[in-house]
Scaffold this active site. Structure first.
Site, PDB file in Angstrom:
ATOM      1  N   LYS A 255       0.862  -1.194   0.000  1.00 59.43           N
ATOM      2  CA  LYS A 255       0.000   0.000   0.000  1.00 59.43           C
ATOM      3  C   LYS A 255       0.894   1.238   0.000  1.00 59.43           C
ATOM      4  O   LYS A 255       1.766   1.398   0.868  1.00 59.43           O
ATOM      5  CB  LYS A 255      -0.870  -0.050   1.252  1.00 59.43           C
ATOM      6  CG  LYS A 255      -2.108   0.787   1.189  1.00 59.43           C
ATOM      7  CD  LYS A 255      -2.938   0.468   2.423  1.00 59.43           C
ATOM      8  CE  LYS A 255      -4.208   1.239   2.480  1.00 59.43           C
ATOM      9  NZ  LYS A 255      -4.851   1.099   3.785  1.00 59.43           N
TER      10      LYS A 255
HETATM   11  C1  E4P Z   1      -7.992   2.324   3.510  1.00 59.18           C
HETATM   12  O1  E4P Z   1      -7.388   1.329   3.142  1.00 59.18           O
HETATM   13  C2  E4P Z   1      -7.762   3.013   4.792  1.00 59.18           C
HETATM   14  O2  E4P Z   1      -7.133   2.144   5.687  1.00 59.18           O
HETATM   15  C3  E4P Z   1      -9.026   3.447   5.459  1.00 59.18           C
HETATM   16  O3  E4P Z   1     -10.181   3.133   4.752  1.00 59.18           O
HETATM   17  C4  E4P Z   1      -8.962   4.805   6.082  1.00 59.18           C
HETATM   18  O4  E4P Z   1     -10.209   5.181   6.558  1.00 59.18           O
HETATM   19  P1  E4P Z   1     -10.471   6.227   7.713  1.00 59.18           P
HETATM   20  O5  E4P Z   1     -10.864   7.510   7.079  1.00 59.18           O
HETATM   21  O6  E4P Z   1     -11.615   5.626   8.485  1.00 59.18           O
HETATM   22  O7  E4P Z   1      -9.215   6.336   8.532  1.00 59.18           O
END
Ligand code: E4P
Length: 223
Positions: free
Chosen positions: A85
């Site tokens: 990622k």
């Molecule tokens: C995506 O892979 C992220 O980990 C995640 O969806 C972030 O979301 P948040 O806005 O709830 O932190």
């Protein structure tokens, strides 16, 4: 649309995986730190991998391409099916392009508009993660980005998988599916909320009560 769990919590992951409804897990440094700021990241990631076995996104923390590539090498030594990622920054795209040449799966994260998604696709991203909830938090319509990305992808025949991220509630899951996202990655709470309905609970109680009434009548006849 596939569902992933957006979590680094072992109990949540174990439970969601046991229901057979998730095909992967996404993590990020904030989710890991929320579990324990002193967490052994490698150990936790391998624990998650053993519980789910499908997609698992592991995020790099370097902000330069060489550092990201070094981290990717290390993560791939933990388990070779890892999806790396990578943040949506120019150095991130450079790293994505190199990893794509090596057939390593990448998930470009922190995407907030369709043009960022397009660039990530062109760099060779396997997944483009659009942060719906964080856009909604600013007063924008996060789902509109998913709809735009889907439209562009269909017109242009693009191949990165569209991942709806930053999901906050069950309506986001519904709208992601309607907008044509390939995957929605959900925290445990909205995922579990999406499974329930008061009429399901009410209906089940009535079925069980009526069954008990039948059993009581049979017992009376036998006594
Ligand atoms: C995506 O892979 C992220 O980990 C995640 O969806 C972030 O979301 P948040 O806005 O709830 O932190």
């Amino acid at each position: 649309m596939e569902l992933y769990l957006d979590s680094a919590n072992i109990e949540e992951i174990r439970h969601a995986a046991s229901l057979g409804i998730i095909s992967g897990v996404t993590t990020n440094p904030s989710l890991l730190a929320k579990e324990d700021p002193k967490i052994d990241v490698r150990k936790r990631i391998l624990e998650i991998h053993s519980l789910v076995g499908g997609h698992l996104s592991v995020e790099v923390i370097s902000t330069d391409a060489d550092g990201m590539l070094r981290e990717a090498d290390e993560i791939l030594k933990w388990f070779p099916e890892a999806t790396i990622k990578i943040p949506m920054i120019p150095e991130g795209l450079k790293a994505v392009s190199k990893l794509s040449d090596q057939d390593v799966e990448t998930n470009v994260t922190l995407i907030f508009n369709p043009v960022q998604a397009l660039a990530a696709n062109n760099a060779g991203a396997t997944y483009v993660s659009v942060f719906v909830g964080r856009l909604d938090d600013t007063g924008a319509d996060g789902m509109e980005v998913i709809r735009d990305v889907r439209e562009i992808w269909d017109i242009q025949g693009l191949s990165s998988l569209i991942l709806a991220a930053s999901i906050r509630h069950p309506i986001h899951i519904l709208e992601s599916a309607k907008a044509g996202a390939d995957i929605a990655t959900c925290p445990y709470k909205p995922l579990m909320q999406s499974l329930g309905h008061p009429l399901t609970d009410k209906g089940l109680s009535a079925f069980l009560e009526d069954y008990k009434k039948m059993q009581d009548e049979i017992a009376k006849l036998k006594s």
